[in-house]
Write an enzyme that holds these catalytic residues in place. Structure first.
Site, PDB file in Angstrom:
ATOM      1  N   SER A   1       0.840  -1.187   0.000  1.00 15.01           N
ATOM      2  CA  SER A   1       0.000   0.000   0.000  1.00 15.01           C
ATOM      3  C   SER A   1       0.878   1.241   0.000  1.00 15.01           C
ATOM      4  O   SER A   1       2.098   1.147   0.087  1.00 15.01           O
ATOM      5  CB  SER A   1      -0.922  -0.002   1.220  1.00 15.01           C
ATOM      6  OG  SER A   1      -0.135   0.203   2.379  1.00 15.01           O
ATOM      7  N   LYS A   2       0.216   2.384  -0.054  1.00 15.49           N
ATOM      8  CA  LYS A   2       0.949   3.643  -0.221  1.00 15.49           C
ATOM      9  C   LYS A   2       2.016   3.880   0.851  1.00 15.49           C
ATOM     10  O   LYS A   2       2.988   4.568   0.596  1.00 15.49           O
ATOM     11  CB  LYS A   2      -0.030   4.824  -0.239  1.00 15.49           C
ATOM     12  CG  LYS A   2      -0.735   4.938  -1.569  1.00 15.49           C
ATOM     13  CD  LYS A   2      -1.361   6.295  -1.748  1.00 15.49           C
ATOM     14  CE  LYS A   2      -2.116   6.347  -3.080  1.00 15.49           C
ATOM     15  NZ  LYS A   2      -3.440   6.911  -2.964  1.00 15.49           N
ATOM     16  N   ARG A   3       1.786   3.310   2.028  1.00 16.07           N
ATOM     17  CA  ARG A   3       2.802   3.591   3.053  1.00 16.07           C
ATOM     18  C   ARG A   3       4.133   2.923   2.734  1.00 16.07           C
ATOM     19  O   ARG A   3       5.161   3.245   3.316  1.00 16.07           O
ATOM     20  CB  ARG A   3       2.300   3.223   4.447  1.00 16.07           C
ATOM     21  CG  ARG A   3       2.244   1.757   4.730  1.00 16.07           C
ATOM     22  CD  ARG A   3       1.447   1.525   5.998  1.00 16.07           C
ATOM     23  NE  ARG A   3       0.782   0.269   5.929  1.00 16.07           N
ATOM     24  CZ  ARG A   3       1.154  -0.798   6.616  1.00 16.07           C
ATOM     25  NH1 ARG A   3       2.188  -0.722   7.419  1.00 16.07           N
ATOM     26  NH2 ARG A   3       0.489  -1.922   6.508  1.00 16.07           N
TER      27      ARG A   3
END
Ligand code: GLU
Length: 485
Positions: free
Chosen positions: A257-259
């Site tokens: 995911s974006k993290r």
């Protein structure tokens, strides 16, 4: 078309961006088809209108084109199995759902706003605990209600006994007890099919031979197979792909995911990864060739791809590895092509640096990992950064602020007299100076580099930098350094 032509499809829902996981699905579907001389189809799955995002289909087209995944049939290019957008196929599904009702494999459900009305999610609880009462309605009674205009959905009727087994190309034999399968909604009350129904009708009517998609669909596939069986159709080959994970800071892994970093194709490209490097990297996220090779031209991927090389364990997206691969791809570009593709990242258009861009690009190419680093690497050309005179200290060249001052004082008038302002002449001048003073060339070079760039690491040396800056600005910067020293 011969009946054994391989036909695969990529069936994205237009959600606004293309996650690398979706891109990998598209790539593998493409490779499975093309490695066997087949057709690759693009189908837009937009039956869930709540999730509709303006412009999302364009993102899909752009991404696929830029990744080189050219479809043979699809909404924009047409084909004999169209339309290729599910919402445009809306009227096709109802007769099939009604056929299932007649066959006893589905039933009308009149419940108010039936649960899972969206129909996209499978129930997590045991569905046997709350079977819909409509399941056991007398068919004549149900038909009478339909004829009277009562709103209804159509649900799949799943036998509560026995097991269902199927074979997946990646995960092998999968067996599920039928009693855990819910009577999923096939047709919603607004007449729209759910994904769960549309995928079966579409894949069958589009003659899809291999269904390639994420492993989240593994548990629902027995329900799709029951639908194929009720129609008397041959189900496709299934190729479910394992999840792509990201590494958390503590070393554990979680769904990418974006993290973890950029996760969409377009954001990776915007960061300066080359599309072909991204595609090559993604190809290896779940597929291994027989040898340990890692760099593959697209055509080689097509030639070498085999489903037997697909891996069922989750793949971890490794940004360092992608960066390494990108560096290799950048190094391999013809210099003019690198200059052209990197230019928009350099921010030189319309500036005095622009005429020197091809030369600068030549210096940057072997030193660039991702294109977005470039602007920062050459920012000192546009404006001299604030720097501390401690930067004149350098062990290797034995430079310090004191020596730098003496050297720059000597060089300043010599450069003021130099008329032939080009890299060779500029370098020759400092070379002659070093010889005459019997010092190692590195020493005046360091003093000069810091004075004209204010930066310890630069692409190219003083010769190139001062050429780009021009005589006036170079002398200006030397004066500034002298004022500080
Ligand atoms: N529209 C589904 C998705 O985006 C596609 C699943 C499939 O390929 O069947 O997840």
């Amino acid at each position: 078309m011969s009946s054994n032509t391989v036909r695969t499809r990529f069936a994205p829902s237009p959600t606004g961006f293309m996650h690398v996981g979706n891109l990998r699905t598209a790539l593998y579907a493409y490779l499975i088809s093309k490695s066997q001389g087949g057709k690759f189809i693009l189908r837009i799955e937009d039956t869930d209108q709540n999730r509709y995002v303006e412009g999302a289909v364009d993102v899909i087209y752009r991404t696929m084109k830029s990744a080189g995944l050219i479809h043979d049939e699809g909404p924009d290019v047409g084909g004999e199995y169209g339309p290729y957008v599910q919402s445009e196929r809306k009227n096709m599904y109802k007769p099939y759902a009604e056929e299932l009702v007649r066959k006893g494999a589905a039933y009308y459900c009149f419940c108010d706003k039936t649960e899972h009305e969206s129909g996209e999610e499978a129930s997590e609880e045991n569905p046997a605990d709350h079977l819909c009462p409509c399941r056991d309605l007398d068919p004549a009674e149900a038909q009478a209600r339909v004829d009277a205009g009562m709103p209804y959905a159509i649900r799949q009727k799943i036998d509560r006994t026995g097991t269902s087994t199927y074979n997946d190309c990646v995960f092998g034999e999968i067996t599920i007890e039928n009693k855990v399968l819910d009577d999923q909604i096939l047709l919603k009350r607004d007449g729209m099919p759910t994904y769960n129904f549309a995928n079966v009708i579409d894949d069958h009517t589009m003659n899809i031979t291999h269904v390639v998609r994420g492993s989240e669909y593994l548990p629902s596939t027995p329900k799709y197979n029951l639908l194929y069986a009720a129609f008397g159709w041959q189900p496709p080959e299934y190729v479910h792909l394992p999840m792509i994970m990201g590494r958390n800071e503590d070393g554990s892994i979680a769904k990418l995911s974006k993290r973890h970093g950029s996760v969409s194709f377009e954001s990776l490209v915007a960061e300066g990864y080359l599309p072909e490097a991204i595609v090559n990297y993604i190809a290896l996220l779940g597929w291994s060739p027989k040898n340990d090779r890692e760099i593959f031209a697209f055509d080689e991927l097509v030639a070498m791809f085999k489903t037997s090389g697909l891996n069922k364990s989750a793949a971890v997206f490794d940004y360092d590895k992608l960066k390494w691969m990108n560096t290799e791809y950048i190094k391999a570009l013809p210099p003019e092509e690198f200059a052209e593709r990197a230019k928009s990242f350099a921010g030189v258009a319309g500036t005095p640096v622009e005429p020197h861009w091809p030369m600068l690009a030549g210096l940057l190419q072997p030193r660039t990992e991702i294109l977005s680093e470039i602007a920062g690497k050459i920012a000192f050309l546009q404006a001299l950064p604030e720097y501390d005179k401690a930067l004149f200290n350098n062990k290797k060249s034995k430079c310090d602020p004191e020596k730098a001052r003496a050297i720059l004082q000597d060089l300043r008038p010599l450069y003021a007299e130099l008329n032939d302002w080009n890299s060779e002449a500029i370098t020759q001048l400092v070379t002659d100076y070093a010889m005459q003073k019997e010092m190692k060339l590195g020493l005046p070079m360091w003093a000069l580099r810091i004075a004209v760039s204010g930066t310890a690491v630069t692409p190219g040396g003083p010769g190139e930098i001062m050429t780009v800056l021009g005589k006036a600005e170079s002398l200006n910067r030397i004066d500034k350094a002298l004022a500080e020293l």
